[in-house]
Scaffold this active site. Structure first.
Site: not given
Ligand SMILES: C[S@@+](CC[C@H](N)C(=O)[O-])C[C@H]1O[C@@H](n2cnc3c(N)ncnc32)[C@H](O)[C@@H]1O
Length: 449
Positions: A83, A94, A277, A404
């Site tokens: 890049c 990055c 994702q 993550c």
């Molecule tokens: C890393 S994402 C994972 C979503 C799903 N497992 C996927 O792989 O598509 C984390 C999710 O947690 C939700 N979230 C964050 N804090 C939360 C909380 N305290 N209670 C419920 N959901 C929450 C976010 O809105 C998001 O959709």
């Protein structure tokens, strides 16, 4: 207010150049070096290299930051950054454009191992096939020996590449991007630890659909532009400041409705504002890893915490069947709506539109007892000790923790080990090539099971 003491005359002042021998990788895309006994976090360098670095921040008492601006002795893992915006003082999007993709994965495995050991107190080592890299000097000789020994005890961690995007060049994968905007209205990304926006209309990690949607366009007056693309359908959403979709150049003129994603033949209708994702192969890779970790059985009761648009809940539901039950907890309204739409054919899934807390986890099964298997995929901060304790009190026979941030993961895993669970596997996945981010899936099982 405490003030850092002035540096001794022999040490470089901010902006000055210093020669460094670069040591081990650190969390966040730097490597660790030392200057007169002080830690220096060096970007744009690789373990084992000898570099000339410009000190960019000496405002901290215990450590400085620097950018490698000249490579005096290069690591065999070094490549020319693909890049044009990567490099000292340029785009901060990055971290590892200057490392080959396999080397990036070894660095990330090392970061995960360090977090498991330091924050989690867990025995871990980089899997023998991935070690060693670059001959970095380390303080911990026993750790080095364990890392290089195939039969050493402890969790062997590697970071697996994701299939299918332009071979293994680490480019063109990002299907969702939040761009900043320059004064001239061009999309860009911020410089490292800075508010300065670097114009990156040709961002090399952006998926071609994302890059195509912003190419040659200006968004004057916007703070940010959120772009989300569905690789399957080719549909792109472009939302300045997260507002109306202007993918076709006019507010409201683009195709309406959610983005359609497909994973293992199952369709998800995901709002552009809901979590999904960002790597096109990530959803199926994580589904496979979670199912392999949990081995759900017909009739099981499964829990999906932080469920997003219902990705894991859907495949758990297929595995447990109509005699089983899946409880999904998610607090974001757009994600809950997306999950409700996408899982309508699986009535044994219930989506609870609440925050995940110790209370909601305890309460989600009512008086019906425990759960058989559980997945949790919290945001970067992790689930925290209370949620984890509440989850493990439901005595699942297996838990898949999708994370993550390896440091937050390691802290939570330490809590789990204190609550009678054992971490028997941690897998890393390179969901975010070129960046320092790494996704992990850890499996927890009751100790003694
Ligand atoms: C890393 S994402 C994972 C979503 C799903 N497992 C996927 O792989 O598509 C984390 C999710 O947690 C939700 N979230 C964050 N804090 C939360 C909380 N305290 N209670 C419920 N959901 C929450 C976010 O809105 C998001 O959709």
């Amino acid at each position: 207010m405490p003030v850092d003491p002035p540096p001794p005359a022999s040490l470089p002042t901010e902006g000055e150049l210093v020669e460094l021998t670069v040591g081990q990788v650190a969390h966040g895309g730097s490597c660790v070096a030392r200057a007169d006994g002080r830690v220096v976090f060096v970007r744009h360098a690789l373990p084992g290299e000898r570099v000339r670095a410009r000190v960019t921040d000496r405002s901290h008492d215990r450590y400085w930051r620097a950018d490698a601006v000249e490579i005096l002795e290069a690591s065999p893992d070094r490549v020319a950054p693909p890049c044009p915006h990567a490099g000292p003082g340029l785009c901060g999007g990055c971290d590892w454009q200057h490392a080959s993709p396999p080397a990036q994965r070894r660095l990330k495995a090392q970061v995960v191992v360090d977090a498991l050991r330091r924050q989690g107190g867990l025995p871990a080592r980089v899997a023998a096939d991935d070690a060693p890299y670059g001959g970095a000097p380390r303080d911990d000789a026993a750790y080095d020996a364990a890392r290089d020994d195939k039969d050493a005890p402890g969790l062997a961690v590697s970071v697996e590449p994701l299939p299918g995007v332009g071979g293994d060049d680490g480019l063109g994968w990002r299907t969702r991007m939040r761009f900043a905007v320059t004064d001239a209205g061009e999309v860009g990304l911020r410089a490292y630890r800075s508010h300065r926006v670097v114009a990156t209309p040709d961002c090399r990690i952006a998926h071609p659909l994302v890059a195509g949607a912003v190419a040659g366009r200006r968004f004057p007056g916007a703070e940010a532009v959120e772009v989300a693309a569905s690789v399957r359908s080719g549909r792109v959403s472009v939302r300045p400041d997260g507002g109306q979709d202007v993918a076709d150049g006019h507010a409201g003129a683009s195709e309406e409705g959610p983005l359609v994603e497909r994973v293992h033949g199952r369709q998800f209708q995901v709002d552009a504002a809901a979590f999904w994702q960002v790597h096109p192969a990530a959803a199926r890779t994580l589904v496979d890893a979670v199912l392999a970790a949990l081995a759900p059985r017909a009739g099981d009761r499964a829990l999906d915490l932080y469920a997003g648009a219902g990705l894991f809940a859907a495949f758990l539901a297929e595995a447990v069947g109509p005699d089983g039950e899946v409880i999904a907890i998610e607090s974001d309204a757009a994600a809950v709506a997306s999950a409700a739409r996408s899982l309508a054919d699986l009535p044994w899934v219930s989506v609870r539109p609440v925050r995940v807390t110790a209370r909601t986890v305890r309460g989600c099964v009512g008086s019906a007892g425990g759960v058989d298997v559980a997945v949790l995929d919290p945001p970067r901060t992790g689930a925290g000790p209370d949620v984890l304790a509440a989850l493990l009190a439901l005595r699942p026979r297996a838990v898949a923790y999708v994370a993550c941030d390896p440091v937050a993961l390691a802290r939570d895993l330490a809590v789990a080990e204190g609550a009678g669970y054992l971490v028997d596997e941690v897998r890393g996945f390179d969901l975010f090539p070129m960046t320092a981010h790494v996704e992990c899936v850890a499996r927890l099982v009751p100790a003694g099971s």
